[in-house]
Design a protein around this motif. Structure first.
Motif, PDB file in Angstrom:
ATOM      1  N   GLN A   1       0.812  -1.218   0.000  1.00 29.97           N
ATOM      2  CA  GLN A   1       0.000   0.000   0.000  1.00 29.97           C
ATOM      3  C   GLN A   1       0.844   1.266   0.000  1.00 29.97           C
ATOM      4  O   GLN A   1       0.301   2.364  -0.117  1.00 29.97           O
TER       5      GLN A   1
ATOM      6  N   LYS B   1      -4.239   4.170  -3.005  1.00 33.24           N
ATOM      7  CA  LYS B   1      -4.255   2.906  -2.282  1.00 33.24           C
ATOM      8  C   LYS B   1      -4.776   3.181  -0.876  1.00 33.24           C
ATOM      9  O   LYS B   1      -4.252   4.059  -0.181  1.00 33.24           O
TER      10      LYS B   1
ATOM     11  N   ARG C   1      -9.991  -2.908   1.725  1.00 34.67           N
ATOM     12  CA  ARG C   1      -8.873  -2.404   0.929  1.00 34.67           C
ATOM     13  C   ARG C   1      -9.413  -2.074  -0.454  1.00 34.67           C
ATOM     14  O   ARG C   1      -9.995  -2.938  -1.130  1.00 34.67           O
TER      15      ARG C   1
ATOM     16  N   ASN D   1      -8.076  -0.205  -3.953  1.00 28.94           N
ATOM     17  CA  ASN D   1      -7.007   0.404  -4.746  1.00 28.94           C
ATOM     18  C   ASN D   1      -7.561   0.775  -6.121  1.00 28.94           C
ATOM     19  O   ASN D   1      -8.161  -0.074  -6.806  1.00 28.94           O
TER      20      ASN D   1
END
Length: 840
Positions: free
Chosen positions: A70, A613, A622, A624
């Motif tokens: 990340q 990210k 998460r 991205n």
């Protein structure tokens, strides 16, 4: 690049015995989540219990030093060996289901044991050693130079990482589309290992094992092996047997008429690794691998057949037409049977010039081996030296029947041998808390010999009526002349040298600036050998090329990368980057007339990218995202029809087709809403636009690259290997059963966008437009895994292509060359398998 998962989510019997748009709204929702998640990140953090679900941390060294995924300003997809196992991914091509903008597919039978590979529309589908892959494939940091044999079995893989965008300043070889990196499990001296056994559809048998062992306190080893066998799914029938009274003789007895099955599996591989680690300064590994893959040709079916040329008739009065279309999972391939000798066309001027019978094998055989050494030495606490050395060799033998029928349209035997070595040396230095510097060099030398025997009988002058009669030919729509028969045995040498440097500067805590340069020199030489089928005398048709060495390609190139990233909070990082890459030119390796022995130049790209990210909601989510813009110049495209280069007939000529702009968006999401439950998905959308096209490539008069719509409309509006839309969604839940272990169901759904057939835009209603394009498809896979309480034993039931979708992985269209043939490679039908795995 290195990455480490810190935690992970809870045919025939003889041969076998031998061995779309909805995504836009989804993306809008995802963007909304970023905003909401950032706002959430600004709120006071609440302590979470240790059992709270979190997205696992991933450590990478894409920029030559340890970073969290990340924190890295590159679009990367990383999959652990366990992730791949959960998704029933057994080889390289299966990885593309999970990675946005990545297309990896097995090639058609005409290209042997190889794959097509592209990222963001940049790549290559031709196995020929004269062509360069646009996507770099690496095994334990060693560059794999060819698409042949690249559909690698995921044997004892620790992880696979996909880097999107040019990687020339960050990897050993210049890779304009991106890089795919395999990392094997390394010896640790822990004496662990596993053994698995699988049985499934069509007598599928898979065996795999790996063992880690300690030789001394400083020397460790690991050995792994894999075996795979499975019957094929496309039946190859004898046409005469299946159709008695057709006029075509039968070559088999009985009522079954089945000769063998295509699409079968026969694979064996072994890998050994030794690791020497006497102290914290030195870490050296030596590895070796061997692969043998033998099976019938790739699965293929006939989709279109129409060629009245009497040279190619299956028997007197039996022309090549739709009667030879067998069905969805069958064909009448005669690759292993000889084509008869004959005197072409009964043309008086050619009397006394008989043409020889030719034959080959229906088996494709690929054998490869390699050795490599990697040495890491910490010169000081802040300076590290890495050396990577490798030698690889392979041979791929296969034969191809273009018509998939008794009609002798065209036939070829192929035998490619290849040897290559490479050496990379780099130095990493952490000058202070602000600056990291890397410098390095790469060199490779590859030699290949491409032997081929070609018997192409559909060649015709394309005249009729009185003109045909005047030359003594047969009055047909394509007045036949003699076929094209020759042997090629071409040596090719490829050398590459590169030096690169990279610097990372962190002027303030949350800001990082990265810059890199690379200088590359590529050299390539090609010598043509063109003999008659006696293997001695120069070819009657191509003798002018026999012994001809084309002017070598010798190109120099400087590529660059600049990136800046800023961390707005512990949860959100954004970056911007610009990077360039290129692919070397060369010489057209398959001239079917002397005019086609011409060169093609390098292609190049500049990639502009913005990305973010994020780890949101206490790392339960998460997300991205990235958007990119490509400025692409001098695209190398292979023409399968090119009468403008020497007249009608066969063609497989790479040329620089023109320039293009492309823009796209990519998203990857991992969500852990509750303990044990994981949802992962990805999406990509890309729009391609040709800004100018080389007029000669589309059959017009030679001239400068043109943006006139009358010119650009003659080329397909996207390149081969390009998918406008692509997405996948997967979900699994790990249900704990106390002392009885756990049960994990998983479902994966993936959508692959449509692709073009040939480079030239097909005329509406033409066979190419109707049969030659690759339609989009959606596949669903499911898996149910039981694991023991100690996690040392598992039993999994997997079903791939759950809804038995019929689709094509590739198509091969030879109508533009005059063959009158379009063939397709159907994907694997629904299959089931049960796997038992024991770890120790």
């Amino acid at each position: 690049m290195k990455a480490e998962r810190m935690s992970r989510a809870p045919g025939n019997r003889m041969l076998r015995s031998k061995r779309s748009l909805a995504g836009a709204s989804w993306l809008g929702l995802a963007l909304g989540v970023v905003v909401a998640g950032t706002a959430h990140a600004d709120a006071p953090a609440q302590p979470a219990p240790d059992s709270a679900p979190k997205v696992e941390e991933i450590i990478v060294t894409a920029q030559f030093h340890t970073q969290k995924l990340q924190d890295t300003p590159i679009a990367i997809t990383a999959l652990s060996g366990a992730n791949l196992e959960d998704r029933s991914a057994g080889n390289l091509s299966a990885i593309s289901d999970s990675a946005p903008s990545v297309v990896l597919r097995p090639a058609s039978a005409a290209f042997g044991d190889s794959i097509t590979a592209s990222i963001r529309g940049l790549g290559q589908g031709d196995f020929d050693p004269a062509m360069e892959p646009g996507v770099g494939i690496y095994i334990d940091d060693v560059y794999f130079p060819r698409l042949t044999g690249a559909n690698l079995d995921l044997m004892d893989v620790d992880r696979v990482e996909v880097l999107r965008g040019p990687q020339g300043t960050l990897t050993g070889k210049n890779s304009e589309g991106g890089a795919i990196k395999f990392y094997s499990k390394q010896p640790s001296g822990d004496t662990d290992g596993f053994i698995t056994a699988t049985y499934g559809s069509r007598n599928r048998i898979n065996l795999a094992a790996s063992a880690d062992f300690k030789v001394t306190d400083t020397l460790f080893g690991r050995i792994s092996g894999a075996f795979a066998s499975q019957d094929g799914y496309v039946n190859v029938y004898d046409y005469g047997c299946k159709n008695p009274g057709s006029g075509v003789a039968s070559t088999v007895g009985g009522s079954n008429c089945l000769k063998y099955k295509e699409g079968d599996v026969g694979y064996q591989a072994v890998r050994g690794i030794l690791r020497f680690k006497p102290d914290d300064k030195l870490d050296a590994t030596l590895s070796g691998d061997y692969t043998h893959d033998q099976h019938h040709n790739a699965a293929q079916v006939l989709l279109y057949a129409n060629n009245p040329n009497p040279n190619v008739a299956a028997a007197p009065g039996v022309p090549f037409d739709s009667r030879f279309i067998c069905g969805a999972f069958c064909n009448y391939d005669v690759t292993g049977a000889p084509a008869a000798s004959f005197v072409a066309g009964d043309i008086p001027a050619l009397q006394g010039m008989p043409f020889q019978a030719t034959s080959g094998s229906e088996l494709t055989t690929y054998t490869s081996w390699g050795v490599s050494g990697k040495v890491l030495y910490n010169l000081t606490d802040t300076v590290k030296i890495t050396s990577i050395s490798s030698y690889r060799a392979f041979e791929d033998k296969f034969s191809v029947d273009s018509s998939l029928s008794p009609a002798p349209i065209g036939f070829g035997n192929n035998d490619i041998t290849d040897w290559s070595w490479s050496q990379e040396l780099r130095v990493n230095a952490k000058l202070n808390d602000m600056i990291n510097v890397t410098g390095g060099g790469y060199i490779s030398d590859e030699k290949a010999v491409y032997y081929t025997l070609q018997d192409i009988r559909y060649v015709a002058v394309g005249v009729s009526g009185p003109i045909c009669a005047a030359i003594g030919g047969v009055n047909t729509p394509t007045c036949p002349v003699y076929p094209l028969q020759f042997i090629g045995n071409d040596p090719i040498q490829t050398k590459s040298k590169g030096v690169y440097g990279d610097i990372e500067i962190k002027p303030i805590d949350n800001l990082t600036i990265n810059g890199g340069l690379r200088y590359t020199n590529d050299y390539k030489s090609y010598t043509f050998v063109r003999l008659n089928l006696d293997g001695v005398t120069p070819s009657t048709f191509l003798g002018a090329l026999n012994g001809y060495t084309a002017p070598p390609f010798n190109g120099n190139r400087v590529d660059y990368r600049f990136a800046v990233d800023y961390r707005f909070s512990p949860e959100v990082m954004a970056y911007a980057s610009v990077a360039s890459g290129y692919k070397a030119g060369g010489d057209g390796p398959r001239p079917f007339n002397p005019a086609q022995a011409i060169a093609f130049g390098s292609e190049s790209v500049v990639n502009y990218e913005l990305g973010t990210k994020t780890d949101l909601f206490d790392r339960k989510l998460r997300l991205n995202l990235d958007v990119f813009y490509l400025d692409f110049k001098n695209a190398q495209l292979t023409l399968l029809s090119c009468p403008q280069y020497g007249g009608p007939g066969p063609c497989a000529l790479p040329q620089n087709a023109g320039n293009a702009h492309s823009k796209g968006v990519e998203a990857e999401v991992t969500l852990r809403p509750v303990a044990g439950f994981v949802i992962d998905s990805s999406l990509s959308y890309q729009d391609w636009h040709w800004t100018c096209v080389n007029p000669q490539v589309v059959g017009l008069a030679e001239g400068p690259c043109s943006n006139d719509p009358s010119v650009t409309s003659l080329i397909n509006q996207q390149p081969p290997g390009f998918e406008k839309w692509k997405w996948n969604v997967g979900a699994q839940y790990d249900a704990e059963l106390a002392q009885y272990g756990s049960l994990t169901p998983r479902v994966d759904v993936s959508y692959q966008g449509s692709q073009i057939g040939n480079v030239a835009a097909p005329a509406p209603g033409s066979p190419s437009a109707i049969y030659g394009q690759l339609d989009a498809y959606t596949l669903t896979n499911a898996r149910l895994t039981w694991r023991s309480a100690k996690r040392d034993l598992s039993v999994a039931l997997a079903v791939t292509n759950v809804f038995n979708k019929y689709y094509y992985t590739s198509k091969f269209d030879l109508t533009g060359a005059g063959a009158g043939v379009i063939a397709g490679s159907p994907g694997r039908p629904r299959e089931w398998a049960i796997t038992v795995k024991k770890t120790f």
